[in-house]
Write a protein that holds these residues in place. Structure first.
Motif, short mmCIF file in Angstrom:
data_model
loop_
_atom_site.label_atom_id
_atom_site.label_comp_id
_atom_site.label_asym_id
_atom_site.label_seq_id
_atom_site.Cartn_x
_atom_site.Cartn_y
_atom_site.Cartn_z
N ASN A 84 0.84 -1.20 0.00
CA ASN A 84 0.00 0.00 0.00
C ASN A 84 0.87 1.25 0.00
O ASN A 84 2.05 1.20 0.36
N ASN A 85 0.26 2.36 -0.39
CA ASN A 85 0.97 3.65 -0.40
C ASN A 85 2.32 3.51 -1.10
O ASN A 85 3.36 3.92 -0.57
N LEU A 86 2.27 2.95 -2.29
CA LEU A 86 3.52 2.71 -3.03
C LEU A 86 4.20 4.00 -3.43
O LEU A 86 3.54 5.02 -3.72
N LYS A 87 5.52 3.93 -3.45
CA LYS A 87 6.35 5.09 -3.79
C LYS A 87 7.23 4.74 -5.00
O LYS A 87 7.52 3.56 -5.23
N PRO A 88 7.67 5.74 -5.75
CA PRO A 88 8.55 5.44 -6.90
C PRO A 88 9.78 4.63 -6.50
O PRO A 88 10.24 3.79 -7.29
N GLU A 89 10.28 4.82 -5.29
CA GLU A 89 11.46 4.06 -4.86
C GLU A 89 11.15 2.59 -4.56
O GLU A 89 12.07 1.81 -4.29
N ASP A 90 9.89 2.21 -4.62
CA ASP A 90 9.53 0.79 -4.49
C ASP A 90 9.66 0.06 -5.83
O ASP A 90 9.51 -1.16 -5.88
N THR A 91 9.94 0.79 -6.89
CA THR A 91 10.10 0.17 -8.20
C THR A 91 11.26 -0.82 -8.18
O THR A 91 12.38 -0.48 -7.80
N ALA A 92 10.97 -2.07 -8.56
CA ALA A 92 11.96 -3.13 -8.50
C ALA A 92 11.34 -4.41 -9.05
O ALA A 92 10.13 -4.50 -9.25
N VAL A 93 12.20 -5.39 -9.24
CA VAL A 93 11.72 -6.76 -9.46
C VAL A 93 11.59 -7.40 -8.08
O VAL A 93 12.55 -7.36 -7.29
N TYR A 94 10.44 -7.96 -7.82
CA TYR A 94 10.16 -8.57 -6.52
C TYR A 94 10.27 -10.08 -6.63
O TYR A 94 9.65 -10.69 -7.52
N TYR A 95 11.04 -10.66 -5.71
CA TYR A 95 11.29 -12.09 -5.71
C TYR A 95 10.73 -12.73 -4.44
O TYR A 95 10.90 -12.20 -3.34
N CYS A 96 10.15 -13.88 -4.63
CA CYS A 96 9.69 -14.71 -3.53
C CYS A 96 10.78 -15.75 -3.25
O CYS A 96 11.43 -16.23 -4.18
N ALA A 97 10.96 -16.08 -1.97
CA ALA A 97 11.98 -17.05 -1.60
C ALA A 97 11.47 -17.94 -0.47
O ALA A 97 10.61 -17.51 0.31
N ALA A 98 12.02 -19.14 -0.39
CA ALA A 98 11.59 -20.11 0.61
C ALA A 98 12.79 -20.78 1.26
O ALA A 98 13.83 -20.98 0.63
N THR A 99 12.61 -21.14 2.53
CA THR A 99 13.65 -21.85 3.26
C THR A 99 13.00 -22.71 4.33
O THR A 99 11.97 -22.34 4.88
N SER A 100 13.64 -23.84 4.63
CA SER A 100 13.14 -24.70 5.70
C SER A 100 13.73 -24.32 7.05
O SER A 100 13.38 -24.91 8.08
N LYS A 101 14.58 -23.32 7.08
CA LYS A 101 15.18 -22.86 8.33
C LYS A 101 14.13 -22.17 9.19
O LYS A 101 13.15 -21.61 8.69
N MET A 102 14.35 -22.21 10.47
CA MET A 102 13.43 -21.58 11.42
C MET A 102 13.92 -20.18 11.77
O MET A 102 15.09 -19.85 11.60
#
Length: 124
Positions: A84-102
């Motif tokens: 929400n309330n996005l700003k121009p500096e939020d422009t990027a490629v967004y990546y999802c990541a996963a790990t089994s670590k706690m």
């Protein structure tokens, strides 16, 4: 093995909202902590948000705190990033990541699996 596919990126005006989704393969999604990272042109891939599988705790980078919300639906094997309330500096490629670590994990090296990314562009 876990495969991750992001969606929901796009072009939005400053002040607008987007919701990113990350669909994961595998039957043990509930046992993976999930994170969102982002990479702007010419910059490193930075941490944005994470949600722990063991406690459900969330943690955010200061730059997005109060504007972004990470959540997960284990029944759908999906993690979300409400922005929400996005700003121009939020422009990027967004990546999802996963790990089994706690725990609360904020370093790229702590994640084992990555999606291909989705572009978010915020115009001023």
């Amino acid at each position: 093995q876990v495969q991750l596919v992001e969606s929901g990126g796009g072009l939005v005006q400053a002040g607008g909202s987007l919701r990113l989704s990350c669909a994961a393969s595998g039957r043990t999604f509930s046992r993976y902590s999930m994170g969102w990272f982002r990479q702007a042109p010419g910059k490193e891939r930075d941490f944005a948000a994470t949600i722990s599988w063991s406690t459900g705790s969330t943690y955010y980078a200061d730059s997005v705190k109060g504007r972004f919300t990470i959540s997960r639906d284990n029944a759908k094997n999906t993690v979300y990033l409400q922005m929400n309330n996005l700003k121009p500096e939020d422009t990027a490629v967004y990546y999802c990541a996963a790990t089994s670590k706690m725990g609360i994990l904020v370093r790229r090296t702590e994640y084992d699996y990555w999606g291909q990314g989705t572009q978010v562009t915020v115009s001023s």
